[in-house]
Write a protein that holds these residues in place. Structure first.
Motif, PDB file in Angstrom:
ATOM      1  N   MET A 323       0.891  -1.083  -0.063  1.00 27.43           N
ATOM      2  CA  MET A 323      -0.012  -0.108   0.092  1.00 27.43           C
ATOM      3  C   MET A 323       1.008   1.335   0.074  1.00 27.43           C
ATOM      4  O   MET A 323       0.431   2.210  -0.539  1.00 27.43           O
ATOM      5  CB  MET A 323      -0.822  -0.044   1.076  1.00 27.43           C
ATOM      6  CG  MET A 323      -1.911   0.946   1.208  1.00 27.43           C
ATOM      7  SD  MET A 323      -3.134   0.708  -0.010  1.00 27.43           S
ATOM      8  CE  MET A 323      -4.385  -0.165   0.409  1.00 27.43           C
ATOM      9  N   ILE A 324       2.056   1.245   0.716  1.00 29.60           N
ATOM     10  CA  ILE A 324       2.852   2.367   0.745  1.00 29.60           C
ATOM     11  C   ILE A 324       3.928   2.536  -0.257  1.00 29.60           C
ATOM     12  O   ILE A 324       4.688   1.709  -0.620  1.00 29.60           O
ATOM     13  CB  ILE A 324       3.731   2.404   2.074  1.00 29.60           C
ATOM     14  CG1 ILE A 324       2.885   2.044   3.169  1.00 29.60           C
ATOM     15  CG2 ILE A 324       4.412   3.554   2.189  1.00 29.60           C
ATOM     16  CD1 ILE A 324       3.618   1.475   4.390  1.00 29.60           C
ATOM     17  N   PRO A 325       3.591   3.705  -1.339  1.00 33.57           N
ATOM     18  CA  PRO A 325       4.203   3.705  -2.776  1.00 33.57           C
ATOM     19  C   PRO A 325       5.782   3.579  -2.408  1.00 33.57           C
ATOM     20  O   PRO A 325       6.529   2.842  -3.172  1.00 33.57           O
ATOM     21  CB  PRO A 325       3.926   4.793  -3.063  1.00 33.57           C
ATOM     22  CG  PRO A 325       2.572   5.378  -2.608  1.00 33.57           C
ATOM     23  CD  PRO A 325       2.750   4.569  -1.143  1.00 33.57           C
ATOM     24  N   LYS A 326       6.561   4.131  -1.429  1.00 36.40           N
ATOM     25  CA  LYS A 326       7.978   4.320  -1.098  1.00 36.40           C
ATOM     26  C   LYS A 326       8.426   3.148  -0.794  1.00 36.40           C
ATOM     27  O   LYS A 326       9.480   2.600  -1.169  1.00 36.40           O
ATOM     28  CB  LYS A 326       8.129   5.139  -0.016  1.00 36.40           C
ATOM     29  CG  LYS A 326       8.126   6.710  -0.429  1.00 36.40           C
ATOM     30  CD  LYS A 326       9.162   7.419   0.203  1.00 36.40           C
ATOM     31  CE  LYS A 326       9.166   8.993  -0.286  1.00 36.40           C
ATOM     32  NZ  LYS A 326       8.831   9.871   0.658  1.00 36.40           N
ATOM     33  N   VAL A 327       7.392   2.027  -0.044  1.00 31.74           N
ATOM     34  CA  VAL A 327       8.139   0.905   0.088  1.00 31.74           C
ATOM     35  C   VAL A 327       7.827  -0.079  -0.864  1.00 31.74           C
ATOM     36  O   VAL A 327       8.932  -0.928  -1.325  1.00 31.74           O
ATOM     37  CB  VAL A 327       7.252   0.170   1.364  1.00 31.74           C
ATOM     38  CG1 VAL A 327       7.774  -1.100   2.034  1.00 31.74           C
ATOM     39  CG2 VAL A 327       7.368   1.464   2.703  1.00 31.74           C
ATOM     40  N   ARG A 328       6.904  -0.134  -1.682  1.00 28.43           N
ATOM     41  CA  ARG A 328       6.650  -1.276  -2.744  1.00 28.43           C
ATOM     42  C   ARG A 328       7.636  -0.536  -3.982  1.00 28.43           C
ATOM     43  O   ARG A 328       7.987  -1.572  -4.741  1.00 28.43           O
ATOM     44  CB  ARG A 328       5.346  -1.146  -3.076  1.00 28.43           C
ATOM     45  CG  ARG A 328       4.574  -0.235  -3.831  1.00 28.43           C
ATOM     46  CD  ARG A 328       3.368  -0.411  -4.623  1.00 28.43           C
ATOM     47  NE  ARG A 328       2.701   1.002  -5.394  1.00 28.43           N
ATOM     48  CZ  ARG A 328       1.853   1.556  -4.892  1.00 28.43           C
ATOM     49  NH1 ARG A 328       1.124   1.346  -3.756  1.00 28.43           N
ATOM     50  NH2 ARG A 328       1.469   2.658  -5.725  1.00 28.43           N
ATOM     51  N   GLN A 329       8.296   0.363  -4.067  1.00 29.92           N
ATOM     52  CA  GLN A 329       9.092   0.721  -4.929  1.00 29.92           C
ATOM     53  C   GLN A 329      10.476   0.217  -4.834  1.00 29.92           C
ATOM     54  O   GLN A 329      11.414   0.201  -5.600  1.00 29.92           O
ATOM     55  CB  GLN A 329       9.277   2.300  -5.301  1.00 29.92           C
ATOM     56  CG  GLN A 329       8.008   2.677  -6.162  1.00 29.92           C
ATOM     57  CD  GLN A 329       7.729   4.118  -5.839  1.00 29.92           C
ATOM     58  OE1 GLN A 329       8.512   4.884  -5.213  1.00 29.92           O
ATOM     59  NE2 GLN A 329       6.592   4.764  -6.345  1.00 29.92           N
ATOM     60  N   GLN A 330      10.587  -0.192  -3.573  1.00 27.65           N
ATOM     61  CA  GLN A 330      12.058  -0.912  -3.281  1.00 27.65           C
ATOM     62  C   GLN A 330      11.851  -2.347  -3.615  1.00 27.65           C
ATOM     63  O   GLN A 330      10.842  -3.220  -3.043  1.00 27.65           O
ATOM     64  CB  GLN A 330      12.506  -0.871  -1.709  1.00 27.65           C
ATOM     65  CG  GLN A 330      12.608   0.634  -1.530  1.00 27.65           C
ATOM     66  CD  GLN A 330      12.970   0.604   0.018  1.00 27.65           C
ATOM     67  OE1 GLN A 330      13.272  -0.226   0.639  1.00 27.65           O
ATOM     68  NE2 GLN A 330      12.709   1.822   0.451  1.00 27.65           N
ATOM     69  N   GLN A 331      12.674  -2.977  -4.411  1.00 21.31           N
ATOM     70  CA  GLN A 331      12.539  -4.390  -5.194  1.00 21.31           C
ATOM     71  C   GLN A 331      12.516  -5.239  -3.969  1.00 21.31           C
ATOM     72  O   GLN A 331      11.436  -6.378  -3.931  1.00 21.31           O
ATOM     73  CB  GLN A 331      13.592  -4.671  -5.987  1.00 21.31           C
ATOM     74  CG  GLN A 331      13.957  -3.962  -7.195  1.00 21.31           C
ATOM     75  CD  GLN A 331      12.515  -3.921  -7.879  1.00 21.31           C
ATOM     76  OE1 GLN A 331      12.183  -4.994  -8.622  1.00 21.31           O
ATOM     77  NE2 GLN A 331      11.826  -2.887  -8.313  1.00 21.31           N
ATOM     78  N   GLY A 332      13.164  -5.395  -2.958  1.00 20.95           N
ATOM     79  CA  GLY A 332      13.166  -6.148  -2.121  1.00 20.95           C
ATOM     80  C   GLY A 332      11.917  -6.406  -1.312  1.00 20.95           C
ATOM     81  O   GLY A 332      11.515  -7.406  -1.292  1.00 20.95           O
ATOM     82  N   TRP A 333      11.551  -5.247  -0.851  1.00 18.61           N
ATOM     83  CA  TRP A 333      10.054  -5.179  -0.188  1.00 18.61           C
ATOM     84  C   TRP A 333       8.973  -5.733  -0.987  1.00 18.61           C
ATOM     85  O   TRP A 333       7.954  -6.355  -0.632  1.00 18.61           O
ATOM     86  CB  TRP A 333       9.776  -3.838   0.271  1.00 18.61           C
ATOM     87  CG  TRP A 333      10.444  -3.414   1.586  1.00 18.61           C
ATOM     88  CD1 TRP A 333      11.432  -2.551   1.729  1.00 18.61           C
ATOM     89  CD2 TRP A 333      10.196  -4.141   3.009  1.00 18.61           C
ATOM     90  NE1 TRP A 333      12.027  -2.556   3.193  1.00 18.61           N
ATOM     91  CE2 TRP A 333      11.187  -3.366   3.685  1.00 18.61           C
ATOM     92  CE3 TRP A 333       9.400  -5.146   3.510  1.00 18.61           C
ATOM     93  CZ2 TRP A 333      11.379  -3.781   5.283  1.00 18.61           C
ATOM     94  CZ3 TRP A 333       9.527  -5.458   4.969  1.00 18.61           C
ATOM     95  CH2 TRP A 333      10.506  -4.747   5.600  1.00 18.61           C
ATOM     96  N   LEU A 334       8.989  -5.316  -2.355  1.00 18.73           N
ATOM     97  CA  LEU A 334       7.907  -5.708  -3.390  1.00 18.73           C
ATOM     98  C   LEU A 334       7.949  -7.283  -3.663  1.00 18.73           C
ATOM     99  O   LEU A 334       6.815  -7.709  -3.343  1.00 18.73           O
ATOM    100  CB  LEU A 334       8.223  -5.081  -4.645  1.00 18.73           C
ATOM    101  CG  LEU A 334       7.510  -5.238  -5.757  1.00 18.73           C
ATOM    102  CD1 LEU A 334       6.012  -4.755  -5.623  1.00 18.73           C
ATOM    103  CD2 LEU A 334       7.832  -5.039  -7.134  1.00 18.73           C
ATOM    104  N   ILE A 335       9.105  -7.763  -3.813  1.00 19.10           N
ATOM    105  CA  ILE A 335       9.112  -9.337  -4.013  1.00 19.10           C
ATOM    106  C   ILE A 335       8.764  -9.896  -2.632  1.00 19.10           C
ATOM    107  O   ILE A 335       8.018 -10.889  -2.654  1.00 19.10           O
ATOM    108  CB  ILE A 335      10.558  -9.730  -4.172  1.00 19.10           C
ATOM    109  CG1 ILE A 335      10.764  -9.108  -5.637  1.00 19.10           C
ATOM    110  CG2 ILE A 335      10.786 -11.155  -4.328  1.00 19.10           C
ATOM    111  CD1 ILE A 335      12.121  -9.095  -6.325  1.00 19.10           C
ATOM    112  N   PHE A 336       9.239  -9.572  -1.372  1.00 14.61           N
ATOM    113  CA  PHE A 336       8.800  -9.959  -0.292  1.00 14.61           C
ATOM    114  C   PHE A 336       7.140 -10.079   0.029  1.00 14.61           C
ATOM    115  O   PHE A 336       6.689 -11.199   0.355  1.00 14.61           O
ATOM    116  CB  PHE A 336       9.514  -9.430   0.862  1.00 14.61           C
ATOM    117  CG  PHE A 336       9.097  -9.811   2.358  1.00 14.61           C
ATOM    118  CD1 PHE A 336       9.537 -11.115   2.694  1.00 14.61           C
ATOM    119  CD2 PHE A 336       8.492  -8.916   3.355  1.00 14.61           C
ATOM    120  CE1 PHE A 336       9.095 -11.518   4.033  1.00 14.61           C
ATOM    121  CE2 PHE A 336       8.342  -9.262   4.337  1.00 14.61           C
ATOM    122  CZ  PHE A 336       8.384 -10.429   4.760  1.00 14.61           C
ATOM    123  N   ALA A 337       6.658  -8.826  -0.285  1.00 13.51           N
ATOM    124  CA  ALA A 337       5.418  -8.589  -0.110  1.00 13.51           C
ATOM    125  C   ALA A 337       4.572  -9.409  -0.822  1.00 13.51           C
ATOM    126  O   ALA A 337       3.597 -10.357  -0.625  1.00 13.51           O
ATOM    127  CB  ALA A 337       4.862  -7.301  -0.509  1.00 13.51           C
TER     128      ALA A 337
END
Lengths: 412, 269, 53
Positions: A323-337
């Motif tokens: 949901m948080i744009p800044k976090v989901r733009q980071q590849q690691g977090w995106l893949i983790f989520a």
């Protein structure tokens, strides 16, 4: 050796490397083939399924891959019906993944039923009150739609594109793809729902039973929502994996972020409704059956942790991350989520299938355990082998990612 | 499926099992298996996969030695009725993909068409009583040991990969009807159609007949103060009733919230 | 019962269910037929092809 077949201007590994890459997946397929043969030849006693665990690993896999394959219909819907242009860069991959998931699931179902030769009875002697009939009808029709959506991508192969008739056919199919996408959306919508409905209607099993609207139990709507929330995440995961293995950027970040954002909203909505549904079940179905909440969470290994994992760890946490744009733009977090989200949906299907059957309903009945045999694993893992092989071949020989050349032009 | 309501007389065959009489001898299970050509295996110890249309469940009151009491739940198919929540079908019937199982509104018997079953096992998942059995192996009747010689010609043996279950010895109903027809009667007598387990029970714990007919013993017994059914909370409307005067037995027949269970005896708890 | 006898029940639920199925199959079938005929017409020069890209 196969360079004339490769997409124009795309860099691919040598045929030898590709050959070695396919070997482990071919081995999985061979294992699956042997298992399937044993199950068909010697009957289903080759599995550890029983009269208690009438549904087991295969059905979990089936429902899992079909839910993950929902990325195809939903991305198609967003691209062709809603008109999200940026998703055109990822739609091909989504379609191929969907095709793999659905055909894989159909093949597995063919082995799972006791009398595969009578499979057509579902269509001929259809009992329209059964959710499973709705599922079978829609999956079969939707597999056709996916094949139709996949065909133009195959026809874009460099050598096939040279044949005028095929090129024209491909172009003409592309032109009316919105019609097929709309049909696919309708079919997919209903069978994702019916897969959930299958469990909600089992009023003899209070763990799965749900109230609902008209003929559809709440699980009908929850399964649709969870599938369209997790499907796009699976498409993202597959693209990211392909990017990682091929060491190339294949899809513009805009398309990925767009999908991730939509998945975030859907997952959040799903979590709210899932919690509401769980509470509704807790205060409705459970006391009606004369039971208490803890009656369902004290058998064998199945404790309250099931709910914690499904709702909090694999639901709320990925929803917040995405949901948080800044976090989901980071590849690691995106893949983790995305990983958490996809795990969550498979876990949800597991709970509805295995845990529902494992919990005895009669007070004097006992709890039974179940572990799959190697034959069951073989058939299930063969779907993964088949998927990787087909996707690798598609990536190698077809222009799956339209922006590949553009994105890698500077590097070359 | 819908159109069969209405015409003709409706019977509702059902069963009452007196648990206070049942000794748990297992004759009903044996008689049932023999009557209905249930396939056997050389090793029947795998209870998750063996086929027992009539199954005996042993229950105890869970108390220490001097107070220990044991009873048995013989469990055939419950032949559930329409669910009473506005739904039309028993839990297994509504889910069957190929219309291979049906509730006959004339007799109340839930049938299973073996040659139409595709073996998807959805009905097994939907049945809370575990009354449905899948054929994990090819049918087997060892030759030379006599087992092949007493196969019932009126009951079709099952092929592998299909689900089977208690049919309330439906072939016996057909036989009785044929007999009545030959003798120019329209109705069959109460004792002309009983199931194999009813006939075999040495203590006559099982009573079988038409629940709709007030003159049948089964219909009177089913209205007894001691009568109850398995998992009544689920609204499956079984046509198999049990009788017991013991509260602990009655309590084990269903899930109860605290204080929900109503004792029929004022003294014992 | 045989593959040659077509089982059809005249009731609402059945009609809606199968109606939707045949609509979906019809759309798929008509779509593919349309595409194939159009391609055939273009190949044999009865219809001008549109250029993509």
């Amino acid at each position: 050796m196969d360079s004339p077949l490769l997409p124009e201007g795309a860099k691919r590994c040598s045929p030898t490397v590709f050959f070695f890459w396919t070997l482990p997946w071919l081995a999985l397929l061979a294992w699956g083939g042997l298992s399937a043969f044993l199950c068909l030849y010697k009957a289903l006693n080759q599995t550890n399924m029983s009269n208690v665990f009438a549904f087991a690993l295969w059905i979990v896999f089936d429902l899992g891959v079909i839910a993950l394959g929902a990325g195809a219909f939903f991305t198609g819907f967003l691209t062709y019906i809603i008109g999200r242009k940026e998703l055109k860069d990822i739609i091909n991959a989504a379609v191929i993944i969907g095709f793999i998931c659905y055909t894989g699931a159909l093949a597995m179902l063919g082995i799972d039923i006791g009398q595969p030769l009578r499979g057509w009875f579902i269509f001929w002697h259809a009992n329209i009150h059964s959710m499973l009939v709705e599922v079978s009808f829609c999956i079969t029709c939707y597999a056709m739609v996916l094949a139709i959506e996949f065909l133009p991508i195959i026809l874009e192969n460099r050598e096939l594109d040279k044949i005028k008739e095929l090129r024209l056919l491909g172009h003409n199919m592309h032109e009316i793809m919105a019609v097929f996408a709309a049909t696919g959306t309708f079919l997919s919508f209903f069978h994702q729902g019916s897969l959930g409905g299958m469990f909600g209607v089992m009023y003899g099993r209070p763990f799965a039973a749900r109230g609902g609207f008209y003929i559809w139990p709440w699980t009908f709507f929850l399964f649709i929502l969870s599938a369209i929330a997790a499907g796009p995440c699976f498409t993202i995961l597959c693209t990211k994996l392909t990017e990682f293995i091929s060491r190339k950027k294949l899809v513009p970040e805009q398309a990925i972020q767009s999908l991730a954002k939509i998945a975030a909203w859907l997952l959040s909505l799903y979590m709210i409704l899932k919690i509401a549904d769980t509470l509704g079940w807790l205060y409705g179905v459970v006391p009606d059956a004369g039971q208490k909440f803890m009656d369902f969470y004290r058998e064998g290994p199945y404790g309250v942790w099931l709910l914690v994992v499904e709702i909090i760890i694999c639901g709320i946490i990925p929803a917040i991350i995405l949901m948080i744009p800044k976090v989901r733009q980071q590849q690691g977090w995106l893949i983790f989520a995305c990983l958490l989200n996809c795990t969550g949906i498979i876990f949800n299907r597991f709970v509805f299938i295995i845990v529902t059957l494992a919990i005895p309903v009669m007070p004097f009945d006992r709890f039974w355990g179940y572990l799959p045999t190697w034959q069951e694993w073989g058939v299930a893992l063969a779907v993964i082998g088949y998927g990787v092989l087909l996707f690798s071949a598609a990536y190698r020989y077809l222009p799956v990612f339209p922006k590949e050349r553009e994105l890698n032009a500077v590097a070359e | 499926m819908e159109k069969e309501h209405g015409r003709g007389k409706h019977y509702k065959y059902g069963m009452v099992i007196d648990l206070d009489k049942c000794t748990g001898c297992g004759t009903c299970m044996t008689a049932c298996a023999a009557e209905n050509n249930v396939s056997v295996r050389s090793d029947e110890s795998d209870k998750e996969r063996s086929i027992t249309w009539m199954q005996l469940y042993k229950i105890t009151n869970g108390k220490e030695f001097p107070e220990t009491e044991v009873s048995y739940f013989p469990r055939p198919c419950m032949h559930c009725d329409e669910d009473g929540r506005g739904g039309h079908h028993p839990s297994c019937v509504s889910v069957c993909v190929a219309t291979a199982t049906k509730l006959d509104h004339y007799t109340g018997i839930v049938s299973q068409v073996y040659t139409r079953c595709i073996g998807c096992r959805y009905c097994q998942a939907a049945c809370p009583y575990h009354a449905r059995y899948f054929n994990w192996w090819d049918g087997y009747f060892p030759k030379g040991k006599g087992l092949d010689r007493y196969l019932t010609p009126e009951v079709s043996p099952r092929m592998r990969g299909v689900v089977e279950k208690c049919s309330f010895c439906h072939h016996r109903l057909m036989r009785a009807k044929n007999q009545a027809y030959a003798e120019g009667r329209r109705e069959i007598e109460e004792d002309e159609y009983i199931t194999a387990c009813t006939e075999a029970c040495p203590v006559q714990a099982i009573t079988f007949g038409d629940l709709n007919n007030p003159e049948h013993k089964v219909s009177q017994l089913s209205k007894s103060r001691n009568a109850f059914r398995l998992l009544e909370h689920l609204n499956t409307k079984p046509k198999v009733f049990y009788l017991s005067t013991k509260d602990w037995v009655r309590k084990l027949a269903d899930n109860y919230l605290p204080d929900q269970f109503k004792s029929i005896n004022k003294t014992t708890g | 019962m045989t593959p040659f006898s077509f089982e059809w029940l005249w009731n609402t639920e059945y009609t809606i269910f199968f109606g939707l199925l045949y609509v979906a199959l019809g759309i798929i079938g008509c779509g593919m037929t349309f595409v194939i005929i159009k391609t055939a017409l273009q190949v044999f020069g009865f219809m001008r092809e549109r250029h993509f890209h």
